[in-house]
Each structure stands twice: as structure tokens, then as C-alpha cells.
Design a protein around this motif. Structure first.
Motif, PDB file in Angstrom:
ATOM      1  N   ALA A  22     -95.574 -32.598 -45.101  1.00  0.00           N
ATOM      2  CA  ALA A  22     -96.887 -32.136 -45.560  1.00  0.00           C
ATOM      3  C   ALA A  22     -96.839 -30.651 -45.919  1.00  0.00           C
ATOM      4  N   TYR A  23     -96.171 -29.867 -45.105  1.00  0.00           N
ATOM      5  CA  TYR A  23     -96.030 -28.431 -45.362  1.00  0.00           C
ATOM      6  C   TYR A  23     -95.309 -28.196 -46.691  1.00  0.00           C
ATOM      7  N   TYR A  24     -94.215 -28.912 -46.891  1.00  0.00           N
ATOM      8  CA  TYR A  24     -93.449 -28.752 -48.123  1.00  0.00           C
ATOM      9  C   TYR A  24     -94.244 -29.218 -49.345  1.00  0.00           C
TER      10      TYR A  24
ATOM     11  N   TYR B 163    -100.627 -29.168 -44.694  1.00  0.00           N
ATOM     12  CA  TYR B 163    -100.662 -29.123 -46.159  1.00  0.00           C
ATOM     13  C   TYR B 163    -101.303 -27.820 -46.641  1.00  0.00           C
ATOM     14  N   ILE B 164    -102.385 -27.411 -45.989  1.00  0.00           N
ATOM     15  CA  ILE B 164    -103.052 -26.165 -46.368  1.00  0.00           C
ATOM     16  C   ILE B 164    -102.144 -24.969 -46.127  1.00  0.00           C
ATOM     17  N   THR B 165    -101.458 -24.944 -44.990  1.00  0.00           N
ATOM     18  CA  THR B 165    -100.537 -23.836 -44.736  1.00  0.00           C
ATOM     19  C   THR B 165     -99.395 -23.845 -45.747  1.00  0.00           C
TER      20      THR B 165
ATOM     21  N   GLN C 222     -94.230 -23.663 -37.691  1.00  0.00           N
ATOM     22  CA  GLN C 222     -93.584 -24.164 -36.482  1.00  0.00           C
ATOM     23  C   GLN C 222     -94.314 -25.387 -35.939  1.00  0.00           C
ATOM     24  N   HIS C 223     -93.554 -26.247 -35.266  1.00  0.00           N
ATOM     25  CA  HIS C 223     -94.137 -27.346 -34.494  1.00  0.00           C
ATOM     26  C   HIS C 223     -93.602 -27.234 -33.074  1.00  0.00           C
ATOM     27  N   THR C 224     -93.675 -26.025 -32.555  1.00  0.00           N
ATOM     28  CA  THR C 224     -93.403 -25.717 -31.151  1.00  0.00           C
ATOM     29  C   THR C 224     -94.588 -24.911 -30.644  1.00  0.00           C
ATOM     30  N   ASP C 225     -94.624 -24.622 -29.355  1.00  0.00           N
ATOM     31  CA  ASP C 225     -95.903 -24.283 -28.741  1.00  0.00           C
ATOM     32  C   ASP C 225     -96.175 -22.829 -28.409  1.00  0.00           C
TER      33      ASP C 225
ATOM     34  N   GLY D  35     -89.814 -21.660 -44.215  1.00  0.00           N
ATOM     35  CA  GLY D  35     -89.100 -22.245 -43.086  1.00  0.00           C
ATOM     36  C   GLY D  35     -90.003 -23.016 -42.150  1.00  0.00           C
ATOM     37  N   TYR D  36     -89.381 -23.870 -41.343  1.00  0.00           N
ATOM     38  CA  TYR D  36     -90.127 -24.703 -40.397  1.00  0.00           C
ATOM     39  C   TYR D  36     -89.286 -24.913 -39.150  1.00  0.00           C
ATOM     40  N   ILE D  37     -89.875 -24.634 -37.986  1.00  0.00           N
ATOM     41  CA  ILE D  37     -89.220 -24.902 -36.704  1.00  0.00           C
ATOM     42  C   ILE D  37     -89.757 -26.216 -36.175  1.00  0.00           C
ATOM     43  N   GLY D  38     -88.888 -27.209 -36.042  1.00  0.00           N
ATOM     44  CA  GLY D  38     -89.279 -28.501 -35.501  1.00  0.00           C
ATOM     45  C   GLY D  38     -88.907 -28.599 -34.032  1.00  0.00           C
ATOM     46  N   ALA D  39     -89.708 -29.309 -33.265  1.00  0.00           N
ATOM     47  CA  ALA D  39     -89.382 -29.524 -31.856  1.00  0.00           C
ATOM     48  C   ALA D  39     -88.350 -30.640 -31.732  1.00  0.00           C
ATOM     49  N   PHE D  40     -88.763 -31.869 -32.050  1.00  0.00           N
ATOM     50  CA  PHE D  40     -87.902 -33.045 -32.019  1.00  0.00           C
ATOM     51  C   PHE D  40     -88.160 -33.862 -33.285  1.00  0.00           C
ATOM     52  N   PRO D  41     -87.169 -34.627 -33.769  1.00  0.00           N
ATOM     53  CA  PRO D  41     -87.335 -35.386 -35.024  1.00  0.00           C
ATOM     54  C   PRO D  41     -88.102 -36.689 -34.829  1.00  0.00           C
ATOM     55  N   ILE D  42     -89.330 -36.586 -34.331  1.00  0.00           N
ATOM     56  CA  ILE D  42     -90.205 -37.746 -34.209  1.00  0.00           C
ATOM     57  C   ILE D  42     -91.128 -37.764 -35.424  1.00  0.00           C
ATOM     58  N   PRO D  43     -91.754 -38.900 -35.728  1.00  0.00           N
ATOM     59  CA  PRO D  43     -92.576 -38.980 -36.942  1.00  0.00           C
ATOM     60  C   PRO D  43     -93.640 -37.897 -37.061  1.00  0.00           C
ATOM     61  N   GLU D  44     -94.273 -37.543 -35.958  1.00  0.00           N
ATOM     62  CA  GLU D  44     -95.300 -36.498 -35.998  1.00  0.00           C
ATOM     63  C   GLU D  44     -94.759 -35.195 -36.575  1.00  0.00           C
TER      64      GLU D  44
END
Length: 364
Positions: A176-178, A144-146, A221-224, A160-169
Motif C-alpha cells: 500500500a505504501y509503495y 497509502y496516504i503516507t 515502519q511497521h515496528t512500534d 524505505g520501509y522497516i517490516g517487523a515480520f513477513p505476515i500479510p498485515e
């Protein structure tokens, strides 16, 4: 992913030593036996992201508990082939095992059933047993802060947002980002690309470039790996560190970082087992308990820093929540608020939809 569980020589030697047959003297010597603690990572500790940060937590255990413990880590373990690695640790005398990726959940439960005297802790999952605890960080505090920062820093009004997999996390993180961005910029739009991996620098960089090509100028991003942030810097755009501080990889691009602090938790849980007080429970802490720490606010004007710090403090004191109600889903339907003036923890941790204003679709 490399073969043989992707175990590096140092950790492989530890595992082989643990598997070796040894004769232990009876009597007082038994009282000096170290507690063996194992960690299973989905990526390499050299990802300088999620797995790296768990490794920092393991090192905290060694540093703070000293000769009371002996730790082992297995890195680069695929989610679809992790059961053998987890069982390997259980069979080699490890009495506390931390499994650190969502896809390790069911294998952890299965191995735990075979070894009722071993304690297991699974990160980011929801299935527990008498000898299986769960834990996760409230990543959405940082998301949310980002988002607030992105909403103020974007010039194209496309983030933009890079998602890993469409799981709830991951889905809740995008929301939250949006929502953070929308709170300061009503004109902002978000684009999402799914990388289909937690850690693959090439795929992550390709996902980043695809978003940048669509006009995105602030990237989350939500990748590592640092690859997306580096791709942003190469284009003169901005982004955020993921799981750890990545400013050394992209000093001109990183606005801040969402830093996972696992060390305090790992030390506490290990000490509980040493004291005979360990029990299965669920832990979900955020900025309030320092399980999430925000990195330095940089490459932004002072007024944006001020907004970010104010939001951070409000989240810390629970005066603000990323999922403050009222909220609507993509279809414009009201989302029932089961947490009073905000969504309940269970609602957030089972989120499988995007909120109103996001035009992307959650893959099924």
C-alpha cells in the motif's frame, strides 16, 4: 523481554489481587460485581507506539464505563510465551480478554477452549470461535496516504520501509505504501529491511540506519518504537509516526502519523458484554469509522498536504482504495480482482506477495 511475563508492579498487584481468594456476600452484592476486563500487550506501554495506543484504549474503557468495570493489563508479553499470561487472566475472573498481537492468535484459541464462559477478542488475527472475536484496523488506508506523501517528498526517489515480520498485515502495508508513492511518482523505488521484532528500539534504529545508508530519504515502519523516526531526523531525513503520534520524538522529521484508535471499539465491545449482547464477529474498520486517524500533516509544502487530504477524504468515502484494480504481482501477472474494482478484504488480509515494481523479496 523481561521475566515474569514482563508485568509491571502496578499491573502485577492487580493480577495478584484478582488471584486472591475472597468471600463475596450473597444476594444483592453480586449484582454490583464489576466486569473484569483484561488486556495483553506484546510490548511495553512505554513503547509510545502500538502497545501504548492499546493502553489508551483500555483507559478509555475505565473512563467511560467507570465503576461497571475493573481492568487489568499485562505488558511486554512475548508471542512465544503468551499462553500462560492469557490463561492467568482467565483463571483470575476476567470475563473479557483482549489479546493484541498476531502471534497471540493460536494461544488465545487454546485458552478460549478451556474457558468457554470467558469472551476473548484477538487483534489482527483470523481465527474465531463462539467465544473468540477478531478485530483489526485497516492500517493500509494510512499506508497509502503516507506513500503519496513519500512519493512527493523524496529527493532521491528511494523510499524505505522497516517490516517487523513477513505476515500479510505487514506485506500488504508495504504494498500500500509503495502503490501510494507510485501513484504520484513513477520513478520511485522502495527498499525494505526486516527487523525481526515488533519492539526493540536498538534493532529498529539499526534497520533505519541500514535503509538510510542505501539512499532512503523518507522512511516508514511497521515496528512500534519512535527509534526509526528519530534515526531519520538525526540524518536530516523524513518519516512517519507509527500507531500513535510521534511528533514529540522527531518534530522536524515526522510528516504525519497513522494513529490507531482502539478506544471506541473497546468501549463498545465491553458495553455489549455488560448488556448481554456480545457475540463473536470480525471487525475491520479504517479511516471511514475512525479506527485509523491521520495525524497532522507537517514538514511538507501545501500542495502535498492538499494531495494527502484529498486522498484521505476519498478513502473515507470509499471513492479510493489502496488496492484499486488493475494490479499485477512482481512477476507481472494480473491479480484477480475479487472485490469488483478493488481487491477483496480476504485478498488483502492474506497477501503474501509484493506488487509489480517492488524488487524486494518476501522472506519465506
Amino acid at each position: 523481554m523481561s521475566g515474569s511475563f514482563g508485568i509491571p508492579s502496578r499491573s502485577l498487584k492487580t493480577c495478584l489481587a484478582a488471584l486472591a481468594v475472597s468471600v463475596v456476600a450473597a444476594g444483592p452484592a453480586l449484582a454490583q460485581e464489576k466486569l473484569k476486563v483484561g488486556f495483553v500487550y506484546v510490548g511495553p506501554i512505554g513503547d509510545y507506539g502500538y502497545s501504548y495506543q492499546h493502553e489508551m484504549g483500555r483507559l478509555d474503557v475505565e473512563k467511560k464505563l467507570g465503576d461497571k468495570v475493573e481492568t487489568t493489563y499485562l505488558e511486554n508479553i512475548p508471542e512465544d510465551d503468551c499462553e500462560r499470561a492469557i490463561e492467568q487472566l482467565a483463571r483470575s475472573g476476567h470475563k473479557l480478554i483482549f489479546t493484541t498481537s498476531f502471534g497471540f492468535m493460536d494461544p488465545t484459541i487454546r485458552v478460549a477452549q478451556k474457558f468457554p464462559d470467558v469472551k476473548f477478542e484477538h487483534a489482527t488475527g483470523f481465527k474465531r470461535a463462539d467465544n473468540v472475536a477478531t478485530y483489526a484496523a485497516k492500517f493500509n488506508d494510512g499506508r497509502y496516504i503516507t506513500g503519496i506523501i513519500a512519493g512527493k517528498m523524496t529527493k532521491s526517489n528511494i523510499i524505505g520501509y522497516i517490516g517487523a515480520f513477513p505476515i500479510p498485515e505487514v506485506v500488504s502495508g508495504i504494498n500500500a505504501y509503495y502503490l501510494g508513492a507510485k501513484s504520484v511518482n513513477p520513478d520511485v523505488k522502495i527498499k525494505v529491511v526486516w527487523a525481526g521484532t515488533w519492539y526493540d528500539p536498538t534493532k529498529e534504529a539499526d534497520a533505519a540506519k541500514a535503509l538510510l545508508d542505501q539512499g532512503v530519504d523518507v522512511l516508514a515502519q511497521h515496528t512500534d518504537s519512535p527509534a526509526p523516526l528519530q534515526a531519520a531526523e538525526a540524518r536530516g531525513k523524513l518519516g512517519f509516526g507509527q500507531a500513535t503520534d510521534m511528533k514529540n520524538f522527531a518534530p522536524k522529521a515526522q510528516l504525519t502519523a497513522i494513529i490507531d484508535n482502539w478506544g471506541d471499539y473497546y468501549v463498545e465491545r465491553t458495553q455489549l458484554l455488560l448488556d448481554g449482547k456480545w457475540k463473536s464477529e470480525d471487525t475491520w474498520f479504517g479511516i471511514d469509522k475512525n479506527m485509523i486517524i491521520m495525524g497532522e500533516y507537517a514538514n511538507m509544502p501545501d500542495d502535498v498536504k492538499k494531495l494527502a487530504r484529498e486522498a484521505e477524504e476519498k478513502i473515507r468515502t470509499h471513492a479510493l482504495d489502496p488496492f484499486q484494480c488493475p494490479l499485477k504481482n512482481q512477476a507481472g501477472e494480473d491479480i484477480k480482482c475479487e472485490g469488483g474494482d478493488r481487491l477483496s478484504d480476504d485478498q488483502v488480509r492474506s497477501m503474501n506477495y509484493f506488487v509489480e515494481g517492488i524488487d524486494e523479496k518476501v522472506p519465506q
